[in-house]
Design a protein around this motif. Structure first.
Motif, PDB file in Angstrom:
ATOM      1  N   ILE A 156      13.702 -18.454  -9.796  1.00 33.44           N
ATOM      2  CA  ILE A 156      15.122 -18.808  -9.727  1.00 33.44           C
ATOM      3  C   ILE A 156      15.355 -20.114 -10.488  1.00 33.44           C
ATOM      4  N   ASN A 157      14.444 -21.046 -10.331  1.00 37.09           N
ATOM      5  CA  ASN A 157      14.552 -22.335 -11.035  1.00 37.09           C
ATOM      6  C   ASN A 157      14.411 -22.174 -12.556  1.00 37.09           C
ATOM      7  N   GLN A 158      13.849 -21.045 -12.983  1.00 37.96           N
ATOM      8  CA  GLN A 158      13.712 -20.772 -14.412  1.00 37.96           C
ATOM      9  C   GLN A 158      14.867 -19.928 -14.961  1.00 37.96           C
ATOM     10  N   GLY A 159      15.796 -19.543 -14.080  1.00 39.48           N
ATOM     11  CA  GLY A 159      16.968 -18.807 -14.547  1.00 39.48           C
ATOM     12  C   GLY A 159      17.128 -17.407 -13.996  1.00 39.48           C
ATOM     13  N   LEU A 160      16.232 -16.966 -13.126  1.00 41.43           N
ATOM     14  CA  LEU A 160      16.344 -15.633 -12.526  1.00 41.43           C
ATOM     15  C   LEU A 160      17.515 -15.580 -11.558  1.00 41.43           C
ATOM     16  N   ASN A 161      18.328 -14.534 -11.649  1.00 45.03           N
ATOM     17  CA  ASN A 161      19.373 -14.278 -10.660  1.00 45.03           C
ATOM     18  C   ASN A 161      18.758 -13.451  -9.542  1.00 45.03           C
ATOM     19  N   ALA A 162      18.535 -14.068  -8.393  1.00 43.27           N
ATOM     20  CA  ALA A 162      17.847 -13.379  -7.302  1.00 43.27           C
ATOM     21  C   ALA A 162      18.497 -13.678  -5.964  1.00 43.27           C
ATOM     22  N   ILE A 163      18.366 -12.725  -5.074  1.00 44.46           N
ATOM     23  CA  ILE A 163      18.813 -12.862  -3.687  1.00 44.46           C
ATOM     24  C   ILE A 163      17.600 -12.637  -2.799  1.00 44.46           C
ATOM     25  N   ILE A 164      17.469 -13.439  -1.768  1.00 40.32           N
ATOM     26  CA  ILE A 164      16.370 -13.279  -0.813  1.00 40.32           C
ATOM     27  C   ILE A 164      16.963 -12.930   0.548  1.00 40.32           C
ATOM     28  N   VAL A 165      16.451 -11.879   1.162  1.00 41.89           N
ATOM     29  CA  VAL A 165      16.885 -11.540   2.515  1.00 41.89           C
ATOM     30  C   VAL A 165      15.715 -11.711   3.469  1.00 41.89           C
ATOM     31  N   ASN A 166      16.028 -12.223   4.637  1.00 43.98           N
ATOM     32  CA  ASN A 166      15.017 -12.477   5.674  1.00 43.98           C
ATOM     33  C   ASN A 166      15.382 -11.679   6.927  1.00 43.98           C
ATOM     34  N   PRO A 167      14.984 -10.400   6.969  1.00 43.11           N
ATOM     35  CA  PRO A 167      15.303  -9.592   8.149  1.00 43.11           C
ATOM     36  C   PRO A 167      14.463 -10.016   9.358  1.00 43.11           C
ATOM     37  N   SER A 168      15.041  -9.826  10.542  1.00 37.48           N
ATOM     38  CA  SER A 168      14.266 -10.000  11.769  1.00 37.48           C
ATOM     39  C   SER A 168      13.493  -8.695  12.001  1.00 37.48           C
ATOM     40  N   ILE A 169      13.108  -8.370  13.219  1.00 29.96           N
ATOM     41  CA  ILE A 169      12.348  -7.140  13.476  1.00 29.96           C
ATOM     42  C   ILE A 169      13.251  -5.938  13.211  1.00 29.96           C
ATOM     43  N   ILE A 170      12.838  -5.107  12.261  1.00 26.21           N
ATOM     44  CA  ILE A 170      13.660  -3.963  11.854  1.00 26.21           C
ATOM     45  C   ILE A 170      13.316  -2.747  12.706  1.00 26.21           C
ATOM     46  N   LEU A 171      14.333  -2.204  13.347  1.00 24.25           N
ATOM     47  CA  LEU A 171      14.157  -1.037  14.209  1.00 24.25           C
ATOM     48  C   LEU A 171      14.671   0.220  13.520  1.00 24.25           C
ATOM     49  N   GLY A 172      14.123   1.353  13.913  1.00 22.20           N
ATOM     50  CA  GLY A 172      14.573   2.635  13.387  1.00 22.20           C
ATOM     51  C   GLY A 172      13.629   3.737  13.828  1.00 22.20           C
ATOM     52  N   TYR A 173      14.063   4.954  13.642  1.00 24.68           N
ATOM     53  CA  TYR A 173      13.229   6.092  14.017  1.00 24.68           C
ATOM     54  C   TYR A 173      12.211   6.371  12.916  1.00 24.68           C
ATOM     55  N   ILE A 174      10.944   6.407  13.269  1.00 24.17           N
ATOM     56  CA  ILE A 174       9.881   6.808  12.356  1.00 24.17           C
ATOM     57  C   ILE A 174       9.035   7.844  13.082  1.00 24.17           C
ATOM     58  N   LYS A 175       8.838   8.975  12.451  1.00 25.44           N
ATOM     59  CA  LYS A 175       8.120  10.067  13.087  1.00 25.44           C
ATOM     60  C   LYS A 175       6.750   9.633  13.597  1.00 25.44           C
ATOM     61  N   ASN A 176       6.348  10.218  14.705  1.00 24.91           N
ATOM     62  CA  ASN A 176       5.036   9.978  15.326  1.00 24.91           C
ATOM     63  C   ASN A 176       4.877   8.545  15.841  1.00 24.91           C
ATOM     64  N   PHE A 177       5.991   7.899  16.173  1.00 23.94           N
ATOM     65  CA  PHE A 177       5.968   6.563  16.767  1.00 23.94           C
ATOM     66  C   PHE A 177       5.312   5.517  15.876  1.00 23.94           C
ATOM     67  N   GLU A 178       5.417   5.683  14.567  1.00 22.71           N
ATOM     68  CA  GLU A 178       4.833   4.707  13.670  1.00 22.71           C
ATOM     69  C   GLU A 178       5.770   3.521  13.475  1.00 22.71           C
ATOM     70  N   GLY A 179       5.233   2.423  12.891  1.00 24.35           N
ATOM     71  CA  GLY A 179       6.058   1.243  12.638  1.00 24.35           C
ATOM     72  C   GLY A 179       6.649   0.681  13.921  1.00 24.35           C
ATOM     73  N   SER A 180       7.950   0.400  13.884  1.00 23.83           N
ATOM     74  CA  SER A 180       8.619  -0.135  15.069  1.00 23.83           C
ATOM     75  C   SER A 180       8.673   0.897  16.193  1.00 23.83           C
ATOM     76  N   GLY A 181       8.370   2.142  15.867  1.00 23.41           N
ATOM     77  CA  GLY A 181       8.305   3.176  16.899  1.00 23.41           C
ATOM     78  C   GLY A 181       7.196   2.921  17.903  1.00 23.41           C
ATOM     79  N   ALA A 182       6.252   2.043  17.544  1.00 20.43           N
ATOM     80  CA  ALA A 182       5.153   1.704  18.463  1.00 20.43           C
ATOM     81  C   ALA A 182       5.691   1.088  19.749  1.00 20.43           C
ATOM     82  N   PHE A 183       6.825   0.359  19.649  1.00 20.94           N
ATOM     83  CA  PHE A 183       7.440  -0.195  20.859  1.00 20.94           C
ATOM     84  C   PHE A 183       7.767   0.924  21.849  1.00 20.94           C
ATOM     85  N   PHE A 184       8.318   2.003  21.330  1.00 20.61           N
ATOM     86  CA  PHE A 184       8.720   3.118  22.188  1.00 20.61           C
ATOM     87  C   PHE A 184       7.497   3.843  22.749  1.00 20.61           C
TER      88      PHE A 184
END
Length: 322
Positions: A156-184
């Motif tokens: 960015i300091n060299q001229g790149l146009n960039a956006i940074i996003v900082n998500p918190s814990i991302i929830l969603g349905y993933i088959k077979n309880f993978e990813g955040s599905g482990a909570f469930f």
């Protein structure tokens, strides 16, 4: 055409789906061994490219038609054996993409993490102004995201146009309880203990939606926390248990008991050559009360986040019918 890395992943596939439904053409990067999600298999406007990202050769020929880049790809592992590879891939893939975008004057959105934020105000909330003064003492994954984000700021300091996003814990349905599905899965299997910590949570659909809106707003050279709600782990587990119609965790775990648990998990993993179910880092973080201020993105986009409690019910119903 929009380039998306990590297009077969949890967030990347949702982002592709939303872009395609808006009539955008998407150039989707994936590893040769990655499986294309069924949700993306029949949507028009999607072009797949096998690429490791560590070499720009596979997608550099498309530079003249690429208008935006979304960098969602990242290696995630809680197995100590993968630490060096994870650090190398996450940093170098980000650096290569940033160089590619700077050279070709293409705006870029980089998916970071709230793990790169360090500190809180007097009310206990963390916002986008909290930068670690040194490498954070976090799980190696969090460290890799922190160092990757530093690469973006350098370009960015060299001229790149960039956006940074900082998500918190991302929830969603993933088959077979993978990813955040482990909570469930662990709640469904009868988890008895909870810890006194808490964290931020957000629906995957909202993360992808915010990313697209930020690019449309051309909110370059800024970082944005994407967080719907700050919830204690006790409340979070209770919501999942109620949605699954099982008993919620009722015993408050102490640091000593959790310390024994992660050490035992490490021993079992070593003897069986598997990944520990509890690590020192996850045990330690489960006692932290993290609260993230989302006012910056709400004020800019006017977005109304999906209710986490309602979203948990939606996810639970899908697992119940799986």
């Amino acid at each position: 055409m929009i380039l998306v890395t990590g297009a077969t992943g949890f967030l990347g596939s949702e982002l592709c789906k939303q872009l395609l439904h808006q009539g955008k053409d998407v150039l989707a990067l994936k590893r040769p061994t990655s499986i294309i999600p069924k949700s993306l298999s029949s949507i028009k406007g999607l072009t797949w490219v096998n690429s490791s990202i560590l070499s720009a050769e596979e997608f550099s020929d498309y530079a003249y038609i690429i208008t935006e880049v979304y960098h969602c790809a990242a290696m995630v592992s809680f197995n100590p054996k993968d630490d060096d590879e994870m650090l190398s891939f996450n940093i170098n893939s980000t650096k290569i993409l940033a160089e590619f975008c700077l050279k070709n004057k293409i705006p870029m959105l980089h998916v970071s993490s709230v793990a790169t934020l360090d500190g809180a105000n007097i009310l206990g909330f963390t916002d986008e102004n909290f930068f670690p003064s040194k490498t954070p003492d976090t799980h190696p994954y969090g460290n890799s995201k922190y160092l990757s984000e530093k690469e973006i700021w350098k370009y960015i300091n060299q001229g790149l146009n960039a956006i940074i996003v900082n998500p918190s814990i991302i929830l969603g349905y993933i088959k077979n309880f993978e990813g955040s599905g482990a909570f469930f899965k662990i709640i469904k299997n009868g988890l008895k203990f909870y810890t006194p910590g808490g964290a931020g949570f957000v629906a995957v659909e909202d993360v992808a939606k915010c990313m697209i809106l930020l690019m449309q707003q051309k909110a370059y050279n800024e970082r944005f926390i994407i967080n719907a709600e700050n919830i204690s782990y006790k409340q979070f587990f209770e919501s999942i248990a109620n949605a699954l119609q099982v008993a919620p965790p009722s015993i408050k775990a102490g640091k000593f008991a959790l310390g024994l648990a992660w050490r035992f998990s490490k021993l079992v993993a070593f003897l069986s050559d598997t990944t520990p179910t509890i690590t020192k880092h996850t045990a330690k973080s489960s006692f932290n009360i993290s609260k993230y201020d989302n006012r910056k993105i709400v004020n800019l986009l006017g977005i109304e986040f999906i209710s986490i409690n309602n979203y948990i019910k939606t996810i639970a119903s899908k697992y119940t019918n799986e």
